[in-house]
Design a protein around this motif. Structure first.
Motif, PDB file in Angstrom:
ATOM      1  N   TYR A 123       9.620   4.949  13.440  1.00  0.00           N
ATOM      2  CA  TYR A 123       8.775   4.495  14.541  1.00  0.00           C
ATOM      3  C   TYR A 123       7.310   4.644  14.126  1.00  0.00           C
ATOM      4  O   TYR A 123       6.995   5.507  13.295  1.00  0.00           O
ATOM      5  N   PRO A 124       6.428   3.823  14.710  1.00  0.00           N
ATOM      6  CA  PRO A 124       5.021   3.874  14.310  1.00  0.00           C
ATOM      7  C   PRO A 124       4.443   5.282  14.293  1.00  0.00           C
ATOM      8  O   PRO A 124       3.710   5.640  13.372  1.00  0.00           O
ATOM      9  N   GLU A 125       4.774   6.102  15.296  1.00  0.00           N
ATOM     10  CA  GLU A 125       4.169   7.434  15.345  1.00  0.00           C
ATOM     11  C   GLU A 125       4.630   8.332  14.198  1.00  0.00           C
ATOM     12  O   GLU A 125       4.043   9.379  13.958  1.00  0.00           O
ATOM     13  N   GLN A 126       5.678   7.907  13.488  1.00  0.00           N
ATOM     14  CA  GLN A 126       6.131   8.692  12.335  1.00  0.00           C
ATOM     15  C   GLN A 126       5.442   8.262  11.046  1.00  0.00           C
ATOM     16  O   GLN A 126       5.715   8.814   9.989  1.00  0.00           O
ATOM     17  N   LEU A 127       4.591   7.247  11.142  1.00  0.00           N
ATOM     18  CA  LEU A 127       3.957   6.698   9.945  1.00  0.00           C
ATOM     19  C   LEU A 127       2.478   7.065   9.892  1.00  0.00           C
ATOM     20  O   LEU A 127       1.834   7.263  10.920  1.00  0.00           O
ATOM     21  N   SER A 128       1.929   7.116   8.679  1.00  0.00           N
ATOM     22  CA  SER A 128       0.494   7.337   8.530  1.00  0.00           C
ATOM     23  C   SER A 128      -0.244   6.067   8.942  1.00  0.00           C
ATOM     24  O   SER A 128       0.364   5.004   9.092  1.00  0.00           O
ATOM     25  N   GLY A 129      -1.549   6.195   9.116  1.00  0.00           N
ATOM     26  CA  GLY A 129      -2.346   5.027   9.489  1.00  0.00           C
ATOM     27  C   GLY A 129      -2.194   3.882   8.499  1.00  0.00           C
ATOM     28  O   GLY A 129      -2.043   2.723   8.876  1.00  0.00           O
ATOM     29  N   GLY A 130      -2.229   4.238   7.215  1.00  0.00           N
ATOM     30  CA  GLY A 130      -2.103   3.207   6.185  1.00  0.00           C
ATOM     31  C   GLY A 130      -0.749   2.524   6.238  1.00  0.00           C
ATOM     32  O   GLY A 130      -0.644   1.299   6.095  1.00  0.00           O
ATOM     33  N   GLN A 131       0.297   3.324   6.470  1.00  0.00           N
ATOM     34  CA  GLN A 131       1.640   2.744   6.575  1.00  0.00           C
ATOM     35  C   GLN A 131       1.753   1.859   7.805  1.00  0.00           C
ATOM     36  O   GLN A 131       2.338   0.780   7.762  1.00  0.00           O
TER      37      GLN A 131
ATOM     38  N   ASP B 137      -8.890   6.617   6.209  1.00  0.00           N
ATOM     39  CA  ASP B 137      -9.662   7.371   5.218  1.00  0.00           C
ATOM     40  C   ASP B 137      -9.526   6.657   3.864  1.00  0.00           C
ATOM     41  O   ASP B 137      -8.700   5.772   3.697  1.00  0.00           O
ATOM     42  N   PRO B 138     -10.378   7.027   2.893  1.00  0.00           N
ATOM     43  CA  PRO B 138     -10.444   6.261   1.644  1.00  0.00           C
ATOM     44  C   PRO B 138      -9.102   6.101   0.933  1.00  0.00           C
ATOM     45  O   PRO B 138      -8.800   5.035   0.416  1.00  0.00           O
ATOM     46  N   GLU B 139      -8.295   7.134   0.947  1.00  0.00           N
ATOM     47  CA  GLU B 139      -7.023   7.062   0.237  1.00  0.00           C
ATOM     48  C   GLU B 139      -6.098   6.019   0.869  1.00  0.00           C
ATOM     49  O   GLU B 139      -5.501   5.188   0.193  1.00  0.00           O
ATOM     50  N   LEU B 140      -6.019   6.070   2.207  1.00  0.00           N
ATOM     51  CA  LEU B 140      -5.158   5.128   2.916  1.00  0.00           C
ATOM     52  C   LEU B 140      -5.743   3.722   2.855  1.00  0.00           C
ATOM     53  O   LEU B 140      -5.009   2.732   2.810  1.00  0.00           O
ATOM     54  N   THR B 141      -7.082   3.638   2.843  1.00  0.00           N
ATOM     55  CA  THR B 141      -7.732   2.342   2.696  1.00  0.00           C
ATOM     56  C   THR B 141      -7.253   1.662   1.417  1.00  0.00           C
ATOM     57  O   THR B 141      -6.901   0.489   1.419  1.00  0.00           O
TER      58      THR B 141
ATOM     59  N   GLU C 206      -4.436   1.940  -0.230  1.00  0.00           N
ATOM     60  CA  GLU C 206      -3.078   1.389  -0.228  1.00  0.00           C
ATOM     61  C   GLU C 206      -3.011   0.092   0.568  1.00  0.00           C
ATOM     62  O   GLU C 206      -2.241  -0.807   0.242  1.00  0.00           O
ATOM     63  N   VAL C 207      -3.834  -0.028   1.609  1.00  0.00           N
ATOM     64  CA  VAL C 207      -3.842  -1.262   2.399  1.00  0.00           C
ATOM     65  C   VAL C 207      -4.533  -2.385   1.617  1.00  0.00           C
ATOM     66  O   VAL C 207      -4.047  -3.517   1.566  1.00  0.00           O
ATOM     67  N   LEU C 208      -5.648  -2.029   0.962  1.00  0.00           N
ATOM     68  CA  LEU C 208      -6.364  -3.048   0.185  1.00  0.00           C
ATOM     69  C   LEU C 208      -5.505  -3.580  -0.957  1.00  0.00           C
ATOM     70  O   LEU C 208      -5.556  -4.771  -1.269  1.00  0.00           O
ATOM     71  N   ARG C 209      -4.718  -2.708  -1.564  1.00  0.00           N
ATOM     72  CA  ARG C 209      -3.849  -3.178  -2.657  1.00  0.00           C
ATOM     73  C   ARG C 209      -2.842  -4.204  -2.147  1.00  0.00           C
ATOM     74  O   ARG C 209      -2.548  -5.186  -2.838  1.00  0.00           O
ATOM     75  N   VAL C 210      -2.336  -3.993  -0.935  1.00  0.00           N
ATOM     76  CA  VAL C 210      -1.398  -4.968  -0.360  1.00  0.00           C
ATOM     77  C   VAL C 210      -2.099  -6.312  -0.145  1.00  0.00           C
ATOM     78  O   VAL C 210      -1.563  -7.376  -0.479  1.00  0.00           O
ATOM     79  N   ILE C 211      -3.319  -6.238   0.382  1.00  0.00           N
ATOM     80  CA  ILE C 211      -4.070  -7.479   0.636  1.00  0.00           C
ATOM     81  C   ILE C 211      -4.367  -8.186  -0.695  1.00  0.00           C
ATOM     82  O   ILE C 211      -4.257  -9.409  -0.804  1.00  0.00           O
TER      83      ILE C 211
END
Lengths: 227, 257
Positions: free
Chosen positions: B151-159, B186-190, B192-197
């Motif tokens: 569920y969303p609440e079990q995931l980090s912001g980046g996930q 935060d930068p680390e999670l940013t 992982e999202v940017l890599r997907v994009i």
């Protein structure tokens, strides 16, 4: 001053009490789901319906919330008689309860809907869901979950409110109690027992409704989040 | 991929389909003019990045593309649909144009897979089996195959943001809009999202992004658009950040880098 408690009436009137319990339970069971549906429809109508639906919903909710239940019951019971509609005490009682609890549920559900962040609706409509798919598929499940404790309270209150239905000769628990004390003059003991039974019924109803919640909200079940 | 300086590039300069065309688009909230006549083209397969200060109109411009904001003047054509004319079928448009938000906006009562499957099931009416297969596929695409049942609440912001991207991908859009999708991370999670994009960009997905990540903007953009006071102030390839032509962009880059 000494008072001799006398619970002898329990032996003699046990079956009557049991019948009263069943009638109370029956009225409650028959009213919960229709009351919830009516309230939810009114909340949705008031929030998202066309202007005339909004007005109808507001008038209904305010009329019910600002008059006593017993008056609503009389009005319905005798009103139907005037219209030559003959229905029994039980259906009349259930109808009145549904109409009554529907109005309160409407306000609770409205609060639930309004508490959902706008981003949810925006995201859903950006996925090309229709307005009604957004309301029933995205907003409703979240709204019910958010206001569930308030809904449970409301339905317990409704169950307790069935105690006035003996006024239209539906002999539920309180009606039975009134008869027993009239025959035995043991009013104090009778109402003590009746109060205890109501407590037990309320506890049971809460348990059942919480059981419904675990079925209805799989996320709560999985994550173990208490309601 | 060639970057076009849209200010003076004729439409014929590229043979690729124009997915989005702003022509002198105006938008006001009350008396506040947010877009003061912007013109802009997005071609198929291109990554267009909108940058600029808060209040420069970049998010509003982005939100106009899928009809979240209606324009007050000019012409806006998206996937062949004229959004400046009345009677646009927004639902049809939104099946072709996906959007990802800063605040994820995942449906909290649904699992990652259910979030992804909802629209394909309800809008495209695909079967449950096909939907599950689709969910597996797009979640794998964002590197979250193992989180389908979370569920969303079990995931980090980046996930969560990656699930939101997968949810958008599941509709097989022709164009995806990204509205400051890493601003809450935060930068680390940013990263992982940017890599997907970035991967989506390499795969040829047409995208319009609003971002404050200048390094990323420069590296991923085929077209970089600097917005200022509701206008397209400067536009070109990612290189305009290295050699700004206007003092406003120079100052913006100076602050941003």
């Amino acid at each position: 001053m000494s008072y001799e408690f006398d619970f002898a009436f329990l032996d003699e009137y046990g079956p009557e009490l049991l019948r009263g319990v069943w009638l109370t339970l029956g009225m409650t069971a028959a009213s919960v789901l229709p009351g919830f549906l009516l309230g939810t429809l009114c909340a949705v109508g008031r929030l998202y319906g066309p202007p005339w639906v909004r007005r109808v919903a507001i008038v209904y909710v305010e009329a019910i919330r600002n008059t006593p239940l017993v008056i609503q019951v009389f009005w319905l019971f005798f009103g139907l008689a005037v219209l030559q509609v003959r229905i029994g005490a039980f259906p009349a009682a259930v109808l009145a309860l549904v109409i009554n609890v529907g109005a309160y549920t409407a306000e609770i559900m409205r609060a639930g809907f309004e508490s959902i962040p706008k981003g949810q609706v925006e995201a859903a409509s950006c996925l090309a869901l229709t307005r009604s798919q957004v309301i029933w598929g995205v907003q409703l499940p979240q709204a019910v979950e958010r206001v569930y404790p308030a809904l449970v309270s409301q339905f317990v209150l409704m169950m307790l409110a069935t105690s006035i239905m003996s006024q239209i000769s539906a002999e539920e628990l309180t009606g039975v109690a009134y008869q027993i004390q009239a025959f035995t003059f043991r009013g104090f003991e009778v109402y003590l027992v009746i109060a205890g039974i109501y407590v037990a019924l309320a506890a049971a109803l809460r348990l059942v409704l919480l059981g419904c919640a675990t079925v209805a909200f799989p996320r709560r079940r999985r994550l173990g989040t208490p309601l | 991929m060639d970057a076009t300086l849209i200010a003076d590039a004729p439409a014929a300069a590229t043979d690729r389909e124009t997915m989005v065309r702003f022509e002198d688009v105006r938008k006001a909230f009350g008396t506040v003019e947010v877009l003061r006549g912007i013109s802009l083209e997005v071609h198929r397969g291109d990554v267009t990045v909108l940058i600029g200060r808060s209040g420069s109109g970049k998010s509003t411009a982005l939100r106009c593309i899928n009809g979240l904001e209606t324009i007050n003047g000019g012409r806006l054509t998206v996937c062949g649909r004229k959004l400046h004319e009345p009677g646009v079928d927004l639902r049809a448009l939104r099946q072709e144009v996906g959007i990802v938000f800063q605040s994820y906006n995942l449906f909290p009562h649904l699992t990652a897979a259910q979030n992804v499957m909802l629209a394909p099931r309800k809008v495209k009416r695909i079967g449950i089996r096909e939907a599950r297969e689709l969910a597996r596929e797009v979640l794998a695409q964002v590197g979250l195959a193992d989180k389908a049942e979370a569920y969303p609440e079990q995931l980090s912001g980046g996930q969560q943001q990656r699930v939101a991207i997968a949810r958008s991908l599941a509709m097989h859009p022709r164009l995806i809009l990204f509205d400051e999708v890493t601003s809450a991370l935060d930068p680390e999670l940013t990263g992982e999202v940017l890599r997907v994009i970035e991967r989506l960009a390499q795969g040829g997905m047409t995208m319009v992004l609003v971002t404050h990540e200048m390094g990323f903007a420069r590296s991923v953009a085929d077209q970089l658009v600097f917005m200022h006071q509701g206008t397209v102030w400067e536009a070109g390839s990612g290189d305009i950040l290295r050699d700004p032509q206007t003092p406003e962009l120079r100052q913006f880059v100076g602050n941003g880098l």
